[in-house]
Design a protein around this motif. Structure first.
Motif, PDB file in Angstrom:
ATOM      1  N   ASP A 194     -55.644 -41.098  18.966  1.00 40.30           N
ATOM      2  CA  ASP A 194     -55.896 -42.519  19.535  1.00 40.30           C
ATOM      3  C   ASP A 194     -55.098 -43.346  18.815  1.00 40.30           C
ATOM      4  OD1 ASP A 194     -57.742 -41.525  21.467  1.00 40.30           O
ATOM      5  OD2 ASP A 194     -59.609 -42.461  20.596  1.00 40.30           O
ATOM      6  N   ALA A 195     -55.043 -43.266  17.525  1.00 41.70           N
ATOM      7  CA  ALA A 195     -54.298 -44.083  16.517  1.00 41.70           C
ATOM      8  C   ALA A 195     -52.643 -44.014  16.935  1.00 41.70           C
ATOM      9  CB  ALA A 195     -54.649 -43.855  15.233  1.00 41.70           C
ATOM     10  N   THR A 196     -52.349 -42.508  17.119  1.00 41.72           N
ATOM     11  CA  THR A 196     -50.997 -42.493  17.313  1.00 41.72           C
ATOM     12  C   THR A 196     -50.445 -43.040  18.672  1.00 41.72           C
ATOM     13  OG1 THR A 196     -50.950 -40.487  16.325  1.00 41.72           O
ATOM     14  CG2 THR A 196     -49.063 -40.605  17.836  1.00 41.72           C
ATOM     15  N   SER A 197     -51.389 -43.031  19.789  1.00 41.44           N
ATOM     16  CA  SER A 197     -51.147 -43.206  21.028  1.00 41.44           C
ATOM     17  C   SER A 197     -51.037 -45.096  20.951  1.00 41.44           C
ATOM     18  CB  SER A 197     -51.876 -42.929  22.096  1.00 41.44           C
ATOM     19  OG  SER A 197     -51.546 -43.607  23.323  1.00 41.44           O
ATOM     20  N   THR A 200     -47.712 -46.029  18.464  1.00 42.42           N
ATOM     21  CA  THR A 200     -46.403 -45.757  18.774  1.00 42.42           C
ATOM     22  C   THR A 200     -46.124 -45.570  20.283  1.00 42.42           C
ATOM     23  OG1 THR A 200     -46.708 -43.270  18.903  1.00 42.42           O
ATOM     24  CG2 THR A 200     -46.265 -44.712  16.604  1.00 42.42           C
ATOM     25  N   GLY A 201     -47.158 -45.611  20.960  1.00 44.99           N
ATOM     26  CA  GLY A 201     -47.101 -45.289  22.475  1.00 44.99           C
ATOM     27  C   GLY A 201     -47.022 -43.989  22.974  1.00 44.99           C
ATOM     28  N   GLU A 202     -46.730 -43.223  21.996  1.00 44.28           N
ATOM     29  CA  GLU A 202     -46.581 -41.707  22.307  1.00 44.28           C
ATOM     30  C   GLU A 202     -47.704 -40.931  22.306  1.00 44.28           C
ATOM     31  OE1 GLU A 202     -44.237 -41.047  18.699  1.00 44.28           O
ATOM     32  OE2 GLU A 202     -42.285 -41.569  19.593  1.00 44.28           O
ATOM     33  N   ASP A 203     -47.501 -39.765  23.238  1.00 50.24           N
ATOM     34  CA  ASP A 203     -48.560 -38.722  23.172  1.00 50.24           C
ATOM     35  C   ASP A 203     -48.442 -38.146  21.849  1.00 50.24           C
ATOM     36  OD1 ASP A 203     -49.220 -35.844  24.140  1.00 50.24           O
ATOM     37  OD2 ASP A 203     -50.594 -37.045  24.953  1.00 50.24           O
ATOM     38  N   HIS A 204     -49.458 -37.581  21.445  1.00 51.75           N
ATOM     39  CA  HIS A 204     -49.465 -36.712  20.172  1.00 51.75           C
ATOM     40  C   HIS A 204     -48.578 -35.544  20.301  1.00 51.75           C
ATOM     41  CE1 HIS A 204     -50.081 -35.549  16.033  1.00 51.75           C
ATOM     42  NE2 HIS A 204     -50.528 -34.535  16.556  1.00 51.75           N
ATOM     43  N   ALA A 207     -45.256 -36.839  19.670  1.00 50.79           N
ATOM     44  CA  ALA A 207     -45.138 -37.609  18.351  1.00 50.79           C
ATOM     45  C   ALA A 207     -44.900 -36.663  17.100  1.00 50.79           C
ATOM     46  CB  ALA A 207     -46.562 -38.312  18.140  1.00 50.79           C
ATOM     47  N   SER A 208     -44.639 -37.757  15.965  1.00 50.54           N
ATOM     48  CA  SER A 208     -44.546 -36.914  14.613  1.00 50.54           C
ATOM     49  C   SER A 208     -45.827 -36.588  14.206  1.00 50.54           C
ATOM     50  CB  SER A 208     -44.221 -37.980  13.735  1.00 50.54           C
ATOM     51  OG  SER A 208     -42.958 -38.517  14.123  1.00 50.54           O
ATOM     52  N   PRO A 209     -45.866 -35.441  13.120  1.00 47.09           N
ATOM     53  CA  PRO A 209     -47.094 -34.791  12.947  1.00 47.09           C
ATOM     54  C   PRO A 209     -48.219 -35.947  12.123  1.00 47.09           C
ATOM     55  CG  PRO A 209     -45.227 -33.542  12.000  1.00 47.09           C
ATOM     56  CD  PRO A 209     -44.516 -34.897  12.546  1.00 47.09           C
ATOM     57  N   TYR A 210     -49.188 -35.335  12.105  1.00 52.64           N
ATOM     58  CA  TYR A 210     -50.275 -36.394  11.483  1.00 52.64           C
ATOM     59  C   TYR A 210     -49.924 -36.283  10.005  1.00 52.64           C
ATOM     60  CZ  TYR A 210     -53.596 -34.664  15.161  1.00 52.64           C
ATOM     61  OH  TYR A 210     -53.878 -34.457  16.499  1.00 52.64           O
ATOM     62  N   MET A 387     -42.169 -48.302   8.981  1.00 52.62           N
ATOM     63  CA  MET A 387     -42.848 -47.431   8.143  1.00 52.62           C
ATOM     64  C   MET A 387     -43.724 -46.242   8.918  1.00 52.62           C
ATOM     65  SD  MET A 387     -43.101 -47.775   4.878  1.00 52.62           S
ATOM     66  CE  MET A 387     -42.627 -48.736   3.517  1.00 52.62           C
ATOM     67  N   PRO A 388     -43.703 -45.319   8.746  1.00 59.06           N
ATOM     68  CA  PRO A 388     -44.432 -44.317   9.943  1.00 59.06           C
ATOM     69  C   PRO A 388     -45.977 -44.532   9.776  1.00 59.06           C
ATOM     70  CG  PRO A 388     -44.077 -43.313   7.593  1.00 59.06           C
ATOM     71  CD  PRO A 388     -43.333 -44.643   7.437  1.00 59.06           C
ATOM     72  N   LEU A 389     -46.698 -44.215  10.509  1.00 65.90           N
ATOM     73  CA  LEU A 389     -48.052 -44.285  10.615  1.00 65.90           C
ATOM     74  C   LEU A 389     -48.609 -43.287   9.768  1.00 65.90           C
ATOM     75  CD1 LEU A 389     -50.736 -45.341  11.904  1.00 65.90           C
ATOM     76  CD2 LEU A 389     -50.453 -43.467  13.761  1.00 65.90           C
ATOM     77  N   VAL A 390     -49.503 -43.879   8.947  1.00 64.53           N
ATOM     78  CA  VAL A 390     -50.355 -42.930   7.727  1.00 64.53           C
ATOM     79  C   VAL A 390     -51.457 -42.807   8.490  1.00 64.53           C
ATOM     80  CG1 VAL A 390     -51.177 -42.633   5.685  1.00 64.53           C
ATOM     81  CG2 VAL A 390     -48.927 -43.868   5.826  1.00 64.53           C
ATOM     82  N   HIS A 391     -52.005 -41.751   9.023  1.00 62.74           N
ATOM     83  CA  HIS A 391     -53.287 -41.408   9.436  1.00 62.74           C
ATOM     84  C   HIS A 391     -54.461 -41.484   8.880  1.00 62.74           C
ATOM     85  CE1 HIS A 391     -50.438 -39.716  12.612  1.00 62.74           C
ATOM     86  NE2 HIS A 391     -50.914 -39.981  13.549  1.00 62.74           N
TER      87      HIS A 391
END
Length: 397
Positions: A194-197, A200-204, A207-210, A387-391
């Protein structure tokens, strides 16, 4: 004649004196007898009074006082009454305390039920078809001009809010402990998706790895938890980790202190899914050279062959465990660390010490931003580098 008369007079006077003396003695005895009767009456009245008081006290308390002896019956009863009344007062005080405790427990139970209901609602929102806010997130999430979740910047106001919230949670005995129950780890991949979507608007799947940052990695059990939750098919989990740690200790003919973790981490239940593999980068930051060496050897035993764990730029479709012998700090540079960091694996004394401390060792430190820029932003394309998304950013230092 006069002498005779004189003798008679004297004799008369003696008789009158004797009679007067006898009358006075009789009244004296009568007075003393009356006084004695009065004393006896008072004693009896006092006894009856004490008897009635004893009966009334016993009736109120529901007890029967014991009799120690006939001569001290009243005193015994009064002593028993006092003892019974003191015991009753103490029982009443204990009852009041227990009622207060029960009331407090009811309040805490109500708070826990409220929290459980909130968690159920959030879990329901994450299910397909669940009600969500704009941008795929429930609530009042802020959406930017591109229709994406606005990035959250921790400014001074936000820091104050977070501090207030943390202080409030510390007062809740059930919400935290030195060894918390990480029930929130269940289905954590859904939360990350959910956070990635939203961000970034991308499906995991595309998307980039967690991205997990384990700051204060110690023996690596938090890293193992996340790898088991996100990519259980990697078979890197708390159970396999403790086996690797014990194997290393046996090779070195030693035993590491608390090799199962301070909270018995190695005994936690594992993910029931044992085959799923997802892309994830779990970064373990451990400043202790001794613990870092142990973690490196554990990695060699556990992770798939050909995984260069120290190359943070690897970004393929499998889970990776990257181990770094650095500390995270507010500056980039070198800091002095306790001498225990050099030799003792997992020692809790391994911490930053003042510069100039005898026998201290020097370990490099970096900021989170510097680490992310160096290892992730260099791969970004275009001029709009973010910055990349830090999960998950875990700090235990």
């Amino acid at each position: 004649m006069k002498p005779a008369t004189s003798t008679a007079v004297y004799r008369r006077k003696g008789i009158d004196a004797t009679a007067s003396s006898t009358t006075m003695t009789w009244w004296k005895y009568l007075f003393l007898s009356a006084l004695a009767s009065l004393v006896l009456l008072l004693v009896r009245l006092n006894y009856q009074l004490m008897k009635e008081l004893g009966r009334d006290g016993n009736d109120a308390l529901g007890v029967q006082p014991s009799v120690a002896g006939k001569g001290r019956d009243g005193d015994t009863k009064m002593t028993t009454v006092r003892a019974s009344m003191e015991a009753a007062a103490k029982d009443a005080q204990n009852l009041k305390y227990l009622r207060e405790q029960v009331s407090e427990m009811k309040t805490k139970l109500k708070d826990m039920n409220t929290l459980v209901e909130e968690m159920k609602k959030k879990k329901q929102h994450r299910k397909p078809g669940g009600a969500k806010g704009e941008g795929g997130r429930e609530g009042n999430a802020k959406i930017d001009s591109r229709g994406q979740l606005e990035r959250l910047t921790c400014d001074s106001d936000m820091a104050t809010l977070q501090t207030d919230r943390m202080n409030k949670r510390f007062a809740e005995w059930w919400s935290h402990s030195a060894c918390p129950d990480q029930v929130w780890m269940e289905n954590i991949s859904n939360v990350f998706d959910d956070a990635t979507s939203s961000s970034t608007g991308e499906d995991h799947g595309n998307a980039s790895p967690y991205l997990i940052l384990d700051i204060g990695c110690n023996k690596g059990y938090t890293s193992a938890d996340f790898l088991d939750a996100l990519s259980p098919g990697t078979h890197m989990n708390p159970h396999t980790l403790v086996e690797a740690i014990q194997s290393i200790a046996e090779e070195d003919n030693t035993k590491y202190d608390r090799d199962c973790g301070v909270c018995n981490d190695c005994k936690k239940p594992l993910n029931s899914d044992t085959s799923t593999r997802r892309p994830a980068n779990v970064h373990c930051f451990e400043p202790s050279p001794a613990t870092y060496q142990m973690l490196t050897r554990a990695h060699e035993k556990l992770m798939p062959k050909g995984d260069d764990s120290n190359n943070s730029k690897i970004n393929d479709n499998d889970a990776k465990w990257h181990i770094h012998n650095v500390g995270l700090h507010q500056i980039n540079g070198q800091l002095s660390w306790h001498k225990a960091c050099a030799s003792a694996v997992g020692d809790e004394l391994c911490t930053i010490v003042p510069e100039g401390t005898p026998d201290a060792i020097t370990v490099p430190v970096i900021t989170v931003d510097s680490f992310l820029r160096e290892n992730y932003m260099s791969n970004s394309k275009g001029s709009n580098m973010e910055m990349p998304l830090v999960h998950m950013l875990k700090i235990d230092a």
